[in-house]
Enzyme design. Sequence first.
Site, PDB file in Angstrom:
ATOM      1  N   LYS A  46      -3.148 -12.333  10.311  1.00 18.59           N
ATOM      2  CA  LYS A  46      -2.282 -11.164  10.237  1.00 18.59           C
ATOM      3  C   LYS A  46      -2.407 -10.451  11.565  1.00 18.59           C
ATOM      4  O   LYS A  46      -3.467  -9.964  11.937  1.00 18.59           O
ATOM      5  CB  LYS A  46      -2.691 -10.230   9.094  1.00 18.59           C
ATOM      6  CG  LYS A  46      -1.749  -9.030   9.022  1.00 18.59           C
ATOM      7  CD  LYS A  46      -2.186  -7.950   8.070  1.00 18.59           C
ATOM      8  CE  LYS A  46      -1.456  -6.658   8.427  1.00 18.59           C
ATOM      9  NZ  LYS A  46      -2.039  -5.494   7.745  1.00 18.59           N
ATOM     10  N   ALA A  66       1.580  -1.367   4.514  1.00 15.45           N
ATOM     11  CA  ALA A  66       1.203  -0.024   4.997  1.00 15.45           C
ATOM     12  C   ALA A  66       2.082   1.076   4.419  1.00 15.45           C
ATOM     13  O   ALA A  66       3.294   0.933   4.314  1.00 15.45           O
ATOM     14  CB  ALA A  66       1.234   0.052   6.520  1.00 15.45           C
ATOM     15  N   GLY A  67       1.438   2.160   4.068  1.00 17.99           N
ATOM     16  CA  GLY A  67       2.147   3.344   3.608  1.00 17.99           C
ATOM     17  C   GLY A  67       2.203   3.502   2.096  1.00 17.99           C
ATOM     18  O   GLY A  67       2.477   4.583   1.590  1.00 17.99           O
ATOM     19  N   ALA A  90      -4.173  -1.586   0.982  1.00 19.46           N
ATOM     20  CA  ALA A  90      -5.637  -1.546   0.968  1.00 19.46           C
ATOM     21  C   ALA A  90      -6.109  -0.197   0.474  1.00 19.46           C
ATOM     22  O   ALA A  90      -6.567  -0.059  -0.656  1.00 19.46           O
ATOM     23  CB  ALA A  90      -6.184  -1.848   2.366  1.00 19.46           C
ATOM     24  N   SER A  91      -5.958   0.840   1.306  1.00 17.26           N
ATOM     25  CA  SER A  91      -6.576   2.121   0.951  1.00 17.26           C
ATOM     26  C   SER A  91      -5.958   2.740  -0.300  1.00 17.26           C
ATOM     27  O   SER A  91      -6.616   3.544  -0.959  1.00 17.26           O
ATOM     28  CB  SER A  91      -6.522   3.090   2.134  1.00 17.26           C
ATOM     29  OG  SER A  91      -5.223   3.203   2.626  1.00 17.26           O
TER      30      SER A  91
END
Lengths: 280, 280, 280, 280
Positions: free
Chosen positions: A121, A208-209, A230-231
């Site tokens: 990635k 992302a986001g 992820a987060s």
Amino acid sequence: MIDTLTDTDGFSIAGVELGSRLIMGTGGAPSLEGLEAALVASGTALTTVAMRRYAVGSTTGSAGPGSTSGISGANAGSNLFAVLLANNIRVLPNTAGCFTAREALMTAELAREALETDWVKLEVIADEHTLLPDAVELVEATEQLVNRGFKVFAYTNDDPVLALRLEQLGAAAVMPLGAPIGTGLGILNPHNIELIVSRANVPVVLDAGIGTASDAALAMELGCDAVLLASAVTRAQDPVRMAEAFKHAVIGGRLAAQAGRIPKRAHALASSAMEGRPDL
Amino acid sequence: MIDTLTDTDGFSIAGVELGSRLIMGTGGAPSLEGLEAALVASGTALTTVAMRRYAVGSTTGSAGPGSTSGISGANAGSNLFAVLLANNIRVLPNTAGCFTAREALMTAELAREALETDWVKLEVIADEHTLLPDAVELVEATEQLVNRGFKVFAYTNDDPVLALRLEQLGAAAVMPLGAPIGTGLGILNPHNIELIVSRANVPVVLDAGIGTASDAALAMELGCDAVLLASAVTRAQDPVRMAEAFKHAVIGGRLAAQAGRIPKRAHALASSAMEGRPDL
Amino acid sequence: MIDTLTDTDGFSIAGVELGSRLIMGTGGAPSLEGLEAALVASGTALTTVAMRRYAVGSTTGSAGPGSTSGISGANAGSNLFAVLLANNIRVLPNTAGCFTAREALMTAELAREALETDWVKLEVIADEHTLLPDAVELVEATEQLVNRGFKVFAYTNDDPVLALRLEQLGAAAVMPLGAPIGTGLGILNPHNIELIVSRANVPVVLDAGIGTASDAALAMELGCDAVLLASAVTRAQDPVRMAEAFKHAVIGGRLAAQAGRIPKRAHALASSAMEGRPDL
Amino acid sequence: MIDTLTDTDGFSIAGVELGSRLIMGTGGAPSLEGLEAALVASGTALTTVAMRRYAVGSTTGSAGPGSTSGISGANAGSNLFAVLLANNIRVLPNTAGCFTAREALMTAELAREALETDWVKLEVIADEHTLLPDAVELVEATEQLVNRGFKVFAYTNDDPVLALRLEQLGAAAVMPLGAPIGTGLGILNPHNIELIVSRANVPVVLDAGIGTASDAALAMELGCDAVLLASAVTRAQDPVRMAEAFKHAVIGGRLAAQAGRIPKRAHALASSAMEGRPDL
């Protein structure tokens, strides 16, 4: 037929069939145990690992420079890979923390050697404040990595022109952001994501986001092939429960995209016919 | 513990435990077979039926005045109720098509007699063009139905003041709309839905306006206890698949609401720590 | 002081003070007379002209290849320039229709020679379908044009990284799009525009996508220094009235940006104090 | 004709022609001098005054119970009315702080007697936390005030059914909120505002929730006849400048609504024709 619906349609990327359209990153997890539980709950079949965090030698157990906290470092790395192996989760090394094509190339080569995979990635970010991809370096790095035989999963902004160019350069997948990393703002520009999807011939992964389940469902409804986060899981108050939430949201969004939703209408439409009502 | 997560927390309404937070209406279905398949795929445990469509006597098989088309009419009604019985799906009769409190009361009484239930989804609409609830008639009808011993599921607009008043009048559940019936516009005013939820002591069911899976997930994330929809499934191109989509979306949204999402941030936050990176 | 407020603060770009923060393009106008009326009504002091439309030689009256329809072509060009001169409106030639840095360079050089200006609005688009800027060619063209002494007004996507790079390469202004050209979709990603503004040391001009007055006001509130639009005026049903609308919207948005708006609050706040109310 | 455009079309309400479509409230102003400057800068011709703040007897100078702070109280009231008179700004007394129809009726009667006007902005709120209108009390109060000869400007939620009913009961204007009072959230449900406008035969005034200039422009574009705001100006960092901002935004939005905006398009459309480009 109904009972087979729970299993959504197949999803293959870079020639490999994956059992889930949810790709989960490992960043932000406070403990290896918590991470494993969340990974399993998510049902993911592919996870990203930051090579600059789990440094070279991590598979052999020697401590790396990043081993000072949390689950990072070499031992952590070898433990993590054991966990992934045990749960049959494929590893997608990423180049998080790279600012130039050159750095990304070196990181990818180290990953290929250490992890024996040509998947990468590709993250080439412009600065530490926005963590946004640098389009020019990204193009350069994609071109070179493809030439060296890598399967490039290109993390990109939501520019439809750039996404198409990355595909033309040979990227195995394009991974546009919904919003900057870690913001949880969801998909700031659905119009661009739809445009990217409409022109892509490789898998599009929303990356992302993502902040919550409905964001992931929307990504799938816009036509994305998968979602990476992820987060949103690892930093949630209850990561395991949130992982489960995303598992369902991605399946639900994918099914909705296939099922053909009703059109949006400006005016109301009765679900029950109004004519022929009995006169009470 | 992970494996129990698929079973979300219990959901009870009017004193009855329901196995699903997705309530499905029957309006708009082209055939009884298709409807049954969709109901089963949705996993619903409760379904609304328009009493003015399945007229009095429907359980005994005599043809009613509304039996001219589609699956409406008395025989259709008895067949429908047989299908619901066979699939263990509880019936929630509604007063769709009523424009006044008086009409709604009569319809509810007919439903109670015919279906032997004191549950009623109260719809009192203002006109055929907007199909929006009439606040004044709704208040009047709720008060009278509660006095007569009904369990009132009040379909309302998204006015937080009205929702609270309906609860104070004794409604068993308040059911604010996301958007006008049949529009598929989703949740036009999430701020109001959040406000309604924050002050409610009875279940809040998002009703009307749902178009696709992410809308339903969002409703749950806003704190709703359940989602009610009909045409989003029955008029979808593939109703069974869409029913399955909503099943997952509601579960995913509920889990996300419980899991405690990450906060929205204006600026990026790396999931992997940037400090301590190895110098490549 | 109140009466001086109508005159907003000064706005200078590439060292030139302009009397208006509304920049108007000429594309899409059905007639020269209508265009002149709209330009005057808009109060603009700067207008873009497509060099590939008003071809070389246009100021001398010789017919160019693009002179087949509408107000395009060489005579149209000379007339247009006369109109702009008469109304004291500065010309900003653009490179609309260029797909590569090479084409853009040639077009800019032709413009400099023909119009005796080193200002150029740089458009390098990727394809005719999206009309979106090509980031890689745009960077290349900006670098070369700056080296040749041009004042480059760079039309770009809304990528904050690219916008900053264009400034670092010497662009006199960066001009991010709100949405693709001609769509009238407004500002699809206000978050990106704010981020671009927060890091810019050259003027930021919102360019493309504007549909109506509130879009332009929002652009200014986000911190943009000016707004550029064309078809929102020229293709409106009443272009002169719409030009006037935008004149006010840009002034209003600029004043609001300076005035310091109230914060958004989740909960109500009485404008009149509630305590101490007389007991009626 | 161009030069007459600055003067927008006439606007009359309750039979009176007003020179501005911006109605400004007086709540939240820290000083009478600041308020006067903001009122003048806004160009308003009509302002609301809370009767429960400027208590009975305020025109005669006797101190009322609310006179403890700021510019409230009786002397403040008489000074305020002198300011409004001097600036030729008409007074619209409101019933802010009333929770029942009965309270609102008494307040309106006091206002009629004290201020010699039969105009009243009817506010009947449900509670101090949301400050949202109470639909049932509002209907009751409107009916009675109309019967007593008042010109009722009814502050309402954004329910299209309620707005129409208020008009049918004889309201001179309906004033739906964009968002709860003081939140500055703008227009939370534009769909409802459009629906209210499309069915109204009396002026529709967007009231409450406005935060910044683009919100006001949008209100006008949605078809509202006027905008009412208070704290967006009085609590701004620079109230005079913000008042000026709103003056322009309302004019711009109104002109845009009349001018016929371009349709929103999913795909790009060149403003300059692409065909016939010279081959450079």
